[in-house]
Motif scaffolding. Structure first.
Motif, short mmCIF file in Angstrom:
data_model
loop_
_atom_site.label_atom_id
_atom_site.label_comp_id
_atom_site.label_asym_id
_atom_site.label_seq_id
_atom_site.Cartn_x
_atom_site.Cartn_y
_atom_site.Cartn_z
N PHE A 71 -1.01 11.31 4.52
CA PHE A 71 -0.89 9.89 4.86
C PHE A 71 -2.28 9.28 5.01
CE2 PHE A 71 2.84 12.11 6.65
CZ PHE A 71 3.82 11.54 5.85
N PRO A 72 -3.01 9.15 3.90
CA PRO A 72 -4.42 8.76 3.96
C PRO A 72 -4.68 7.29 4.29
CG PRO A 72 -3.71 8.90 1.68
CD PRO A 72 -2.57 9.39 2.52
N ASP A 73 -3.64 6.46 4.29
CA ASP A 73 -3.87 5.05 4.56
C ASP A 73 -3.76 4.68 6.03
OD1 ASP A 73 -4.36 4.52 1.87
OD2 ASP A 73 -2.24 4.17 1.44
N MET A 74 -3.48 5.67 6.86
CA MET A 74 -3.50 5.44 8.31
C MET A 74 -4.95 5.57 8.78
SD MET A 74 -0.21 7.71 9.48
CE MET A 74 -0.44 7.45 11.21
N THR A 75 -5.31 4.77 9.76
CA THR A 75 -6.63 4.87 10.36
C THR A 75 -6.44 5.37 11.79
OG1 THR A 75 -7.46 3.07 9.01
CG2 THR A 75 -8.69 3.58 11.02
N TRP A 76 -7.18 6.41 12.14
CA TRP A 76 -7.06 7.03 13.45
C TRP A 76 -8.29 6.72 14.29
CZ3 TRP A 76 -2.59 9.47 14.69
CH2 TRP A 76 -1.75 9.83 13.64
N ILE A 77 -8.07 6.34 15.56
CA ILE A 77 -9.15 6.17 16.53
C ILE A 77 -8.85 7.11 17.71
CG2 ILE A 77 -10.43 4.61 18.05
CD1 ILE A 77 -9.28 2.28 16.41
N PHE A 78 -9.81 7.96 18.05
CA PHE A 78 -9.64 8.88 19.17
C PHE A 78 -10.59 8.51 20.30
CE2 PHE A 78 -7.93 11.08 15.59
CZ PHE A 78 -6.79 11.67 16.10
N SER A 79 -10.08 8.61 21.51
CA SER A 79 -10.87 8.30 22.71
C SER A 79 -11.92 9.36 22.99
CB SER A 79 -9.95 8.22 23.93
OG SER A 79 -9.16 7.08 23.88
N ARG B 72 2.48 3.37 5.16
CA ARG B 72 2.85 2.23 4.29
C ARG B 72 2.25 0.94 4.83
NH1 ARG B 72 5.94 -1.95 3.94
NH2 ARG B 72 6.98 -1.66 5.94
N ARG B 73 2.22 0.80 6.14
CA ARG B 73 1.69 -0.41 6.77
C ARG B 73 0.17 -0.38 6.92
NH1 ARG B 73 5.70 -2.60 11.35
NH2 ARG B 73 7.67 -2.08 10.34
N LYS B 74 -0.46 0.75 6.53
CA LYS B 74 -1.90 0.91 6.71
C LYS B 74 -2.28 0.69 8.18
CE LYS B 74 -3.04 -0.46 1.95
NZ LYS B 74 -2.51 0.70 1.40
N ALA B 75 -1.51 1.31 9.05
CA ALA B 75 -1.64 1.12 10.49
C ALA B 75 -2.91 1.76 11.03
CB ALA B 75 -0.44 1.73 11.20
N VAL B 76 -3.41 1.14 12.09
CA VAL B 76 -4.50 1.70 12.89
C VAL B 76 -3.83 2.31 14.12
CG1 VAL B 76 -6.57 1.21 14.24
CG2 VAL B 76 -6.16 0.01 12.07
N VAL B 77 -4.04 3.60 14.33
CA VAL B 77 -3.39 4.32 15.42
C VAL B 77 -4.46 4.78 16.41
CG1 VAL B 77 -1.96 6.31 16.02
CG2 VAL B 77 -1.57 5.10 13.85
N VAL C 296 8.01 8.47 10.71
CA VAL C 296 7.14 7.53 11.44
C VAL C 296 5.78 7.44 10.74
CG1 VAL C 296 5.96 7.08 13.63
CG2 VAL C 296 8.30 7.96 13.63
N TYR C 297 5.19 8.60 10.41
CA TYR C 297 3.90 8.60 9.72
C TYR C 297 4.01 7.93 8.36
CZ TYR C 297 2.19 11.96 13.19
OH TYR C 297 1.80 12.58 14.35
#
Length: 194
Positions: A60-68, A11-16, A5-6
């Motif tokens: 997986f450095p191309d994922m962007t993480w946002i935490f509440s 690969r999609r440069k997803a924002v999570v 999944v990661y």
């Protein structure tokens, strides 16, 4: 188990976007105290620690993480996050992590080659239910203004309440407030910039 999944999200440069819940281990531990009081902040910090220490954020450095919620308790226990080393959390002031050697950048593993503080400072953190001066000053010191985004946790808090908290807490300049309100998200998601 989440590796495939990661890999695809990277690969999609997803924002999570990550929102906490009361962990099964700890829900209802304190009588007459809502799990949201402590467990949401702790769950958020556990998630951040898990992602960093498992090597997920490095691998997986191309994922962007946002935490509440301003990263939960992470800004307040950041010395534990940099355990085994020392870092300049505040420029010019070396903070020794738990068990740290006092040497900048020492004790790094292959899983987190650039260090935990580097990984934290890649993440984004919203202002939901955390626009008070104590939380915002701590988050600003740890992550930097460029990693803070506007969030309300609506219906528990409105945009007006959060906005008022941010403008009256005296932590941010007008330019920093513009970045938090919109600019940082526009940088993260440039195709939505209008």
């Amino acid at each position: 188990v989440f590796h495939p999944v990661y890999q695809e999200l990277n690969r999609r440069k997803a924002v999570v976007y990550v929102h906490p819940q009361a962990a099964a281990c700890c829900a209802g531990m304190v009588k007459d105290v809502a799990d949201t009081w402590v467990e949401y902040g702790a769950d958020t910090a556990r998630s951040i620690a898990s992602l960093i220490n498992s090597g997920t954020t490095s691998k997986f450095p191309d994922m962007t993480w946002i935490f509440s919620h301003a990263g939960g308790v992470m800004p307040f226990v950041v010395e534990r996050f940099i355990g085994g080393t020392a870092e300049e959390i505040v420029p010019g002031i070396v903070t020794k992590g738990q068990g740290g050697t006092g040497v900048l950048g020492s004790g790094r593993t292959q899983k987190v080659p650039k260090g935990n503080l580097y990984e934290i400072r890649k993440m984004y953190f919203d202002t939901a239910q955390a626009s008070n001066p104590v939380a915002m000053q701590a988050l600003k010191s740890v992550a930097g203004v460029n990693q803070i985004v506007f969030g309300t946790d609506y219906w528990y808090r409105t945009a007006e309440e959060t906005g008022k908290g941010l403008t009256t807490n005296k932590v941010f300049s007008d330019a920093e407030l513009r970045a938090i309100n919109r600019g940082n998200v526009e940088r993260m998601l440039p195709k939505y910039k209008s």
